[in-house]
Structure formats: structure tokens, C-alpha cells
Design a protein around this motif. Structure first.
Motif, PDB file in Angstrom:
ATOM      1  N   GLU A 167      45.170  32.516  39.846  1.00  0.00           N
ATOM      2  CA  GLU A 167      45.392  31.557  40.931  1.00  0.00           C
ATOM      3  C   GLU A 167      44.177  31.521  41.824  1.00  0.00           C
ATOM      4  N   SER A 168      43.998  30.409  42.468  1.00  0.00           N
ATOM      5  CA  SER A 168      42.910  30.276  43.427  1.00  0.00           C
ATOM      6  C   SER A 168      43.282  31.034  44.698  1.00  0.00           C
ATOM      7  N   ILE A 169      42.310  31.744  45.259  1.00  0.00           N
ATOM      8  CA  ILE A 169      42.540  32.462  46.515  1.00  0.00           C
ATOM      9  C   ILE A 169      41.433  32.098  47.488  1.00  0.00           C
ATOM     10  N   ASN A 170      41.744  32.213  48.763  1.00  0.00           N
ATOM     11  CA  ASN A 170      40.733  31.987  49.786  1.00  0.00           C
ATOM     12  C   ASN A 170      39.867  33.217  49.899  1.00  0.00           C
ATOM     13  N   LEU A 171      38.570  33.033  49.750  1.00  0.00           N
ATOM     14  CA  LEU A 171      37.667  34.171  49.896  1.00  0.00           C
ATOM     15  C   LEU A 171      37.123  34.157  51.303  1.00  0.00           C
ATOM     16  N   ILE A 218      45.935  40.601  40.528  1.00  0.00           N
ATOM     17  CA  ILE A 218      44.753  40.488  39.672  1.00  0.00           C
ATOM     18  C   ILE A 218      43.726  39.516  40.244  1.00  0.00           C
ATOM     19  N   ASN A 219      44.166  38.550  41.037  1.00  0.00           N
ATOM     20  CA  ASN A 219      43.236  37.579  41.615  1.00  0.00           C
ATOM     21  C   ASN A 219      42.333  38.223  42.660  1.00  0.00           C
ATOM     22  N   VAL A 220      42.906  39.043  43.523  1.00  0.00           N
ATOM     23  CA  VAL A 220      42.116  39.727  44.536  1.00  0.00           C
ATOM     24  C   VAL A 220      41.215  40.780  43.887  1.00  0.00           C
ATOM     25  N   VAL A 221      41.773  41.527  42.934  1.00  0.00           N
ATOM     26  CA  VAL A 221      40.989  42.567  42.266  1.00  0.00           C
ATOM     27  C   VAL A 221      39.814  41.959  41.506  1.00  0.00           C
ATOM     28  N   SER A 222      40.022  40.820  40.865  1.00  0.00           N
ATOM     29  CA  SER A 222      38.914  40.193  40.134  1.00  0.00           C
ATOM     30  C   SER A 222      37.818  39.718  41.087  1.00  0.00           C
ATOM     31  N   ALA A 223      38.189  39.183  42.231  1.00  0.00           N
ATOM     32  CA  ALA A 223      37.181  38.775  43.215  1.00  0.00           C
ATOM     33  C   ALA A 223      36.426  39.985  43.750  1.00  0.00           C
ATOM     34  N   ILE A 224      37.125  41.086  43.961  1.00  0.00           N
ATOM     35  CA  ILE A 224      36.472  42.310  44.440  1.00  0.00           C
ATOM     36  C   ILE A 224      35.523  42.862  43.383  1.00  0.00           C
ATOM     37  N   ILE A 263      26.813  34.952  40.045  1.00  0.00           N
ATOM     38  CA  ILE A 263      28.023  35.273  40.804  1.00  0.00           C
ATOM     39  C   ILE A 263      28.761  33.998  41.183  1.00  0.00           C
ATOM     40  N   ARG A 264      28.023  32.959  41.528  1.00  0.00           N
ATOM     41  CA  ARG A 264      28.644  31.663  41.821  1.00  0.00           C
ATOM     42  C   ARG A 264      29.421  31.167  40.616  1.00  0.00           C
ATOM     43  N   HIS A 265      28.834  31.296  39.434  1.00  0.00           N
ATOM     44  CA  HIS A 265      29.509  30.883  38.205  1.00  0.00           C
ATOM     45  C   HIS A 265      30.810  31.670  38.012  1.00  0.00           C
ATOM     46  N   PHE A 266      30.748  32.991  38.185  1.00  0.00           N
ATOM     47  CA  PHE A 266      31.942  33.806  37.978  1.00  0.00           C
ATOM     48  C   PHE A 266      33.020  33.542  39.026  1.00  0.00           C
ATOM     49  N   ILE A 267      32.626  33.267  40.255  1.00  0.00           N
ATOM     50  CA  ILE A 267      33.624  32.966  41.280  1.00  0.00           C
ATOM     51  C   ILE A 267      34.275  31.612  41.015  1.00  0.00           C
ATOM     52  N   ILE A 268      33.482  30.629  40.608  1.00  0.00           N
ATOM     53  CA  ILE A 268      34.041  29.301  40.339  1.00  0.00           C
ATOM     54  C   ILE A 268      34.982  29.340  39.134  1.00  0.00           C
ATOM     55  N   TYR A 269      34.597  30.064  38.084  1.00  0.00           N
ATOM     56  CA  TYR A 269      35.395  30.097  36.859  1.00  0.00           C
ATOM     57  C   TYR A 269      36.274  31.338  36.744  1.00  0.00           C
ATOM     58  N   LEU A 308      35.625  47.659  50.017  1.00  0.00           N
ATOM     59  CA  LEU A 308      35.949  47.037  48.727  1.00  0.00           C
ATOM     60  C   LEU A 308      36.926  47.900  47.925  1.00  0.00           C
ATOM     61  N   ILE A 309      36.661  49.189  47.866  1.00  0.00           N
ATOM     62  CA  ILE A 309      37.543  50.086  47.109  1.00  0.00           C
ATOM     63  C   ILE A 309      38.926  50.151  47.763  1.00  0.00           C
ATOM     64  N   PHE A 310      38.962  50.238  49.088  1.00  0.00           N
ATOM     65  CA  PHE A 310      40.239  50.272  49.798  1.00  0.00           C
ATOM     66  C   PHE A 310      41.040  48.997  49.535  1.00  0.00           C
ATOM     67  N   THR A 311      40.381  47.855  49.595  1.00  0.00           N
ATOM     68  CA  THR A 311      41.063  46.588  49.338  1.00  0.00           C
ATOM     69  C   THR A 311      41.544  46.502  47.899  1.00  0.00           C
ATOM     70  N   ALA A 312      40.735  46.974  46.960  1.00  0.00           N
ATOM     71  CA  ALA A 312      41.145  46.955  45.554  1.00  0.00           C
ATOM     72  C   ALA A 312      42.360  47.854  45.326  1.00  0.00           C
ATOM     73  N   VAL A 313      42.388  49.021  45.963  1.00  0.00           N
ATOM     74  CA  VAL A 313      43.539  49.916  45.816  1.00  0.00           C
ATOM     75  C   VAL A 313      44.770  49.316  46.486  1.00  0.00           C
ATOM     76  N   LEU A 314      44.577  48.733  47.656  1.00  0.00           N
ATOM     77  CA  LEU A 314      45.686  48.141  48.397  1.00  0.00           C
ATOM     78  C   LEU A 314      46.290  46.957  47.637  1.00  0.00           C
ATOM     79  N   CYS A 315      45.451  46.170  46.995  1.00  0.00           N
ATOM     80  CA  CYS A 315      45.897  44.958  46.293  1.00  0.00           C
ATOM     81  C   CYS A 315      45.830  45.134  44.782  1.00  0.00           C
ATOM     82  N   ARG A 316      46.031  46.328  44.284  1.00  0.00           N
ATOM     83  CA  ARG A 316      45.834  46.613  42.865  1.00  0.00           C
ATOM     84  C   ARG A 316      46.755  45.828  41.945  1.00  0.00           C
ATOM     85  N   LYS A 317      47.873  45.320  42.442  1.00  0.00           N
ATOM     86  CA  LYS A 317      48.795  44.559  41.596  1.00  0.00           C
ATOM     87  C   LYS A 317      48.475  43.067  41.591  1.00  0.00           C
TER      88      LYS A 317
END
Length: 166
Positions: free
Chosen positions: A162-166, A52-58, A142-148, A41-50
């Protein structure tokens, strides 16, 4: 040019395969798997730090993991914690009543309270079911936060959600 087009899919498949392999290799040793999971999770957050959609899901997944670990440590065998979980469950049902999952949570809460009361009346040392109800609460939130998630992002960072595929 061809490599650049397929590189994200190759990296995703590679890391997905490695994570599944780590899951199989660490079967029976949850502490190691948890550490690997947090590191991924931390590696992905650092890799995708720019992004915001991926970082928020992480961040959402990270908080879910923290709450699950805290529930595992503090819920079993604590009567005060059980009462707190039941109250929080009713509050979550009230706050998220528009979601059909909250109705399932309400039924589970009522059945759990009924079972706890019955076990207390017949003086039976029943199993600890509050952890499972706690996981249902966390999953519902968590379902609420992922949906909204997209609308929450847009309220703080306009036009970036933006919507992203999880």
C-alpha cells in the motif's frame, strides 16, 4: 476511545519533534546524529515490524544511508573510484531512462567527465566531484525504489503493498 484515535498522530509528532531537536542539538557532530538516525530507523522498524509497507520504506532509507556513508569514505581522491562512478552513472541512466531524473544525471555525468578531462589536460588539481555524482546516483536509485516500492512488495507479498505517506 478518543486517545486511541489520536495516539498515532501524537506519537508521530512527538518523535518528529524529538528527531528535529536531536538534529539541532547535534549540529556540527555528524557521528552522533548518524547514530541517532540509525537508532530511530531500527526503533521504527521494530515498532512497525508487522507493517511491511513501513518496514520496506525503512529498509530503502537504511540502504541509502549505508551507500552515502560508503561513498563518503571511499570516493574522494580515488581515480579508480571516479572511473567506476562514471561507468555506474551511465549504466543507471541507461537502466532508468524512462525517469526524467536520469536525463539530469546523464547531463551531470557528461559535464563531470568533461571537467575531469579538462582538468587533466591543463594539469589542474580540481575538486573531487565524484562524491556529488555518487549522491546523485544513489538518490536516483532510491527514488526508483520508493516510487516502485508498492509493486515490488506485491510481487513478493501479494495484496499487501500500500502507499504510505513518507
Amino acid at each position: 476511545m478518543l486517545i486511541r484515535a489520536y495516539l498515532p498522530k501524537i506519537i508521530t509528532a512527538l518523535f518528529g519533534g524529538l528527531f528535529v531537536a536531536f538534529g539541532i542539538l547535534t549540529f556540527g557532530n555528524a557521528a552522533i546524529f548518524d547514530r541517532i538516525f540509525i537508532c530511530v530507523l531500527i526503533f521504527t522498524a521494530v515498532l512497525c515490524r508487522k507493517n511491511i509497507n513501513v518496514v520496506s520504506a525503512i529498509i530503502i532509507i537504511f540502504f541509502q544511508h549505508i551507500f552515502e556513508e560508503l561513498a563518503w569514505l571511499y570516493l574522494p581522491g580515488q581515480h579508480f573510484a571516479a572511473i567506476t562512478v562514471y561507468i555506474i552513472s551511465l549504466w543507471v541512466c541507461y537502466q532508468l531512462w524512462y525517469d526524467w531524473v536520469s536525463k539530469i544525471l546523464l547531463v551531470s555525468t557528461v559535464l563531470s567527465v568533461a571537467a575531469e578531462v579538462y582538468w587533466a589536460v591543463v594539469d589542474y588539481n580540481g575538486p573531487s566531484i565524484t562524491w556529488y555524482l555518487g549522491m546523485m546516483i544513489v538518490s536516483t536509485i532510491i527514488r526508483h525504489f520508493i516510487i516502485y516500492r508498492v509493486s515490488y512488495i506485491n510481487s513478493y507479498f501479494p495484496e499487501k503493498g500500500e502507499s504510505i505517506n513518507l
